[in-house]
Scaffold this active site. Structure first.
Site, PDB file in Angstrom:
ATOM      1  NE  ARG A 230      17.528  37.946 -13.449  1.00  0.00           N
ATOM      2  CZ  ARG A 230      17.400  39.275 -13.428  1.00  0.00           C
ATOM      3  NH1 ARG A 230      16.385  39.834 -12.785  1.00  0.00           N
ATOM      4  NH2 ARG A 230      18.270  40.047 -14.051  1.00  0.00           N
ATOM      5  CG  HIS A 278      11.780  41.723 -15.168  1.00  0.00           C
ATOM      6  ND1 HIS A 278      12.541  40.612 -15.450  1.00  0.00           N
ATOM      7  CD2 HIS A 278      12.605  42.563 -14.498  1.00  0.00           C
ATOM      8  CE1 HIS A 278      13.770  40.776 -14.980  1.00  0.00           C
ATOM      9  NE2 HIS A 278      13.819  41.969 -14.387  1.00  0.00           N
TER      10      HIS A 278
HETATM   11  P1  NDP Z   1      24.499  41.989  -5.607  1.00  0.00           P
HETATM   12  O1  NDP Z   1      25.446  41.158  -6.374  1.00  0.00           O
HETATM   13  O2  NDP Z   1      24.935  43.319  -5.121  1.00  0.00           O
HETATM   14  O3  NDP Z   1      23.995  41.188  -4.323  1.00  0.00           O
HETATM   15  C1  NDP Z   1      23.716  39.842  -4.323  1.00  0.00           C
HETATM   16  C2  NDP Z   1      23.463  39.400  -2.893  1.00  0.00           C
HETATM   17  O4  NDP Z   1      23.072  38.025  -2.902  1.00  0.00           O
HETATM   18  C3  NDP Z   1      24.707  39.501  -2.009  1.00  0.00           C
HETATM   19  O5  NDP Z   1      24.358  39.894  -0.723  1.00  0.00           O
HETATM   20  C4  NDP Z   1      25.210  38.069  -2.014  1.00  0.00           C
HETATM   21  O6  NDP Z   1      25.961  37.706  -0.867  1.00  0.00           O
HETATM   22  C5  NDP Z   1      23.913  37.307  -2.008  1.00  0.00           C
HETATM   23  N1  NDP Z   1      24.127  35.942  -2.477  1.00  0.00           N
HETATM   24  C6  NDP Z   1      24.582  35.514  -3.671  1.00  0.00           C
HETATM   25  N2  NDP Z   1      24.660  34.173  -3.702  1.00  0.00           N
HETATM   26  C7  NDP Z   1      24.266  33.750  -2.487  1.00  0.00           C
HETATM   27  C8  NDP Z   1      24.153  32.480  -1.885  1.00  0.00           C
HETATM   28  N3  NDP Z   1      24.451  31.364  -2.544  1.00  0.00           N
HETATM   29  N4  NDP Z   1      23.726  32.409  -0.617  1.00  0.00           N
HETATM   30  C9  NDP Z   1      23.421  33.537   0.069  1.00  0.00           C
HETATM   31  N5  NDP Z   1      23.513  34.775  -0.438  1.00  0.00           N
HETATM   32  C10 NDP Z   1      23.932  34.880  -1.697  1.00  0.00           C
HETATM   33  O7  NDP Z   1      23.189  42.121  -6.504  1.00  0.00           O
HETATM   34  P2  NDP Z   1      22.103  43.298  -6.510  1.00  0.00           P
HETATM   35  O8  NDP Z   1      21.675  43.554  -5.122  1.00  0.00           O
HETATM   36  O9  NDP Z   1      22.570  44.433  -7.316  1.00  0.00           O
HETATM   37  O10 NDP Z   1      20.935  42.586  -7.352  1.00  0.00           O
HETATM   38  C11 NDP Z   1      20.347  41.380  -6.903  1.00  0.00           C
HETATM   39  C12 NDP Z   1      19.512  40.779  -8.006  1.00  0.00           C
HETATM   40  O11 NDP Z   1      18.321  41.541  -8.212  1.00  0.00           O
HETATM   41  C13 NDP Z   1      20.159  40.782  -9.393  1.00  0.00           C
HETATM   42  O12 NDP Z   1      21.087  39.723  -9.522  1.00  0.00           O
HETATM   43  C14 NDP Z   1      18.963  40.590 -10.289  1.00  0.00           C
HETATM   44  O13 NDP Z   1      18.716  39.219 -10.488  1.00  0.00           O
HETATM   45  C15 NDP Z   1      17.811  41.207  -9.492  1.00  0.00           C
HETATM   46  N6  NDP Z   1      17.272  42.413 -10.128  1.00  0.00           N
HETATM   47  C16 NDP Z   1      15.933  42.447 -10.421  1.00  0.00           C
HETATM   48  C17 NDP Z   1      15.378  43.565 -10.979  1.00  0.00           C
HETATM   49  C18 NDP Z   1      13.919  43.622 -11.256  1.00  0.00           C
HETATM   50  O14 NDP Z   1      13.448  44.583 -11.869  1.00  0.00           O
HETATM   51  N7  NDP Z   1      13.147  42.647 -10.833  1.00  0.00           N
HETATM   52  C19 NDP Z   1      16.181  44.752 -11.292  1.00  0.00           C
HETATM   53  C20 NDP Z   1      17.573  44.619 -10.933  1.00  0.00           C
HETATM   54  C21 NDP Z   1      18.087  43.483 -10.368  1.00  0.00           C
HETATM   55  P3  NDP Z   1      27.356  38.440  -0.518  1.00  0.00           P
HETATM   56  O15 NDP Z   1      26.972  39.823  -0.091  1.00  0.00           O
HETATM   57  O16 NDP Z   1      27.893  37.643   0.580  1.00  0.00           O
HETATM   58  O17 NDP Z   1      28.163  38.426  -1.785  1.00  0.00           O
END
Ligand code: NDP
Length: 315
Positions: A230, A278
């Site tokens: 993001r 995007h």
């Molecule tokens: P998930 O919820 O599966 O994974 C999120 C990851 O981020 C997890 O590993 C989580 O840790 C980690 N995380 C969250 N908060 C923190 C923090 N404060 N410190 C460290 N690590 C953190 O999401 P997805 O993988 O499915 O998607 C990720 C993002 O990709 C989406 O939220 C979206 O914003 C973006 N996206 C972008 C797209 C695009 O076209 N550009 C398309 C689809 C998604 P933990 O494993 O420990 O929970």
């Protein structure tokens, strides 16, 4: 009676979802009543709301019997700003098409930066022969911030392509072939080595401007960034300063604070920035419908949904 499923996503995708949800339910042997038009249902009878923030539903109060809100989006920061019913699970989108598309995007842009393909496309080597070779992938450090569904899939594929991959997440993780780190110290270790840094974090209060000037300064000289998470994960003034100074070689940016990226923004036309609109990956009706039907089947069997958003954490 079969559960009532209301599609409340983008009107432009309605025909595709109508076809594919019906097909996926038929193939999975799951009976549903599918309605594609909010005007044609009594909201109090809807069991499952297939939802995108850009769809027709903004008032959840009339939906008094929902079993789940099934988001069509993986990133839910904007959906969480809506007045959602507190006791209804919000399920975020996880589906094969979205994951595979993200792998293609991330691996493609990492390879581009790894091989420095741009200088040959642009002819910057000026006809000189013997200018040297890029290192092998096995000698190239790639950092992946976020080891969720998408980050893990990308990290695994990069590792399979021989890159030295470090990943960072909130909780401790174990991913084959990937050095997994957590916590502030873990982040600093990933940043210190990442010649190419991929951001696949969700946007939450904790991750907003996570990549600030201080942390950008921890990256190796000449590092590249690929942001598919993001826009607000990054302090853009700090990033531009680092790019302008040649501290960073390039940034591939798919996501921005304001989308579409406003005309006149410095990223447009910046020689060290690639803007993609995007498109890193998308929820695809064919495969997303199968995921929706799997969640509905779980709900109907009385099993917990998967990929339920933790509203306190914001993802
Ligand atoms: P998930 O919820 O599966 O994974 C999120 C990851 O981020 C997890 O590993 C989580 O840790 C980690 N995380 C969250 N908060 C923190 C923090 N404060 N410190 C460290 N690590 C953190 O999401 P997805 O993988 O499915 O998607 C990720 C993002 O990709 C989406 O939220 C979206 O914003 C973006 N996206 C972008 C797209 C695009 O076209 N550009 C398309 C689809 C998604 P933990 O494993 O420990 O929970």
């Amino acid at each position: 009676m079969a559960p009532l499923v209301l599609y409340a996503g983008k009107p432009a995708d309605r025909a595709a979802y109508e076809r594919h949800i019906a097909r996926a339910a038929r193939e999975a042997g799951v009976e549903i009543r599918l309605c594609m038009d909010l005007a044609e249902v009594d909201p109090a009878e809807v069991d499952y709301l297939v939802f995108a923030g850009s769809g027709p539903v903004s008032d959840f109060a009339p939906f008094t019997n929902l079993k789940a809100i099934l988001s069509l989006w993986a990133g839910v920061e904007n959906i969480l700003k809506l007045p959602l019913p507190a006791d209804v699970p919000l399920v975020r989108m996880v589906e094969d098409g979205l994951t595979l598309g993200m792998i293609d995007y991330v691996v493609g842009h990492v390879m581009r930066h790894h091989l420095d393909i741009d200088q040959y496309i642009e002819g910057n080597f000026a006809g000189e022969w013997g200018v040297g070779y890029p290192p092998l992938a096995r000698d190239r450090h790639v950092g992946v911030l976020g080891l969720g569904t998408l980050g893990t899939a990308c990290a695994e594929r990069l590792a399979a392509n021989d890159f030295r991959v470090s990943g960072w997440s909130r909780s401790e993780k174990s991913v084959p072939g990937v050095r997994c780190l957590a916590g502030e110290e873990g982040l600093e270790r990933v940043l210190a080595e990442a010649e190419i840094l991929v951001l696949l974090l969700p946007l939450t209060p904790d991750t907003t401007r996570l990549l600030d000037a201080h942390r950008i300064a921890m990256l190796p000289q000449g590092a590249c960034i690929v942001n598919a998470g993001r826009g607000p994960l990054i302090d853009h003034d700090a990033l531009l300063a680092a790019l302008d100074a040649g501290r960073l070689r390039h940034a591939t940016m798919d996501v921005f604070d304001i989308e579409p990226l406003p005309a006149g923004h410095r990223y447009w036309g910046h020689p060290r920035v690639t803007v993609t609109p995007h498109i890193a990956s998308a929820t695809r009706p064919e495969t997303a419908s199968e995921s929706l039907v799997r969640q509905i089947a779980r709900g109907e069997r009385g099993e917990p949904f998967t990929n339920v958003v933790d509203r306190a954490l914001g993802y």
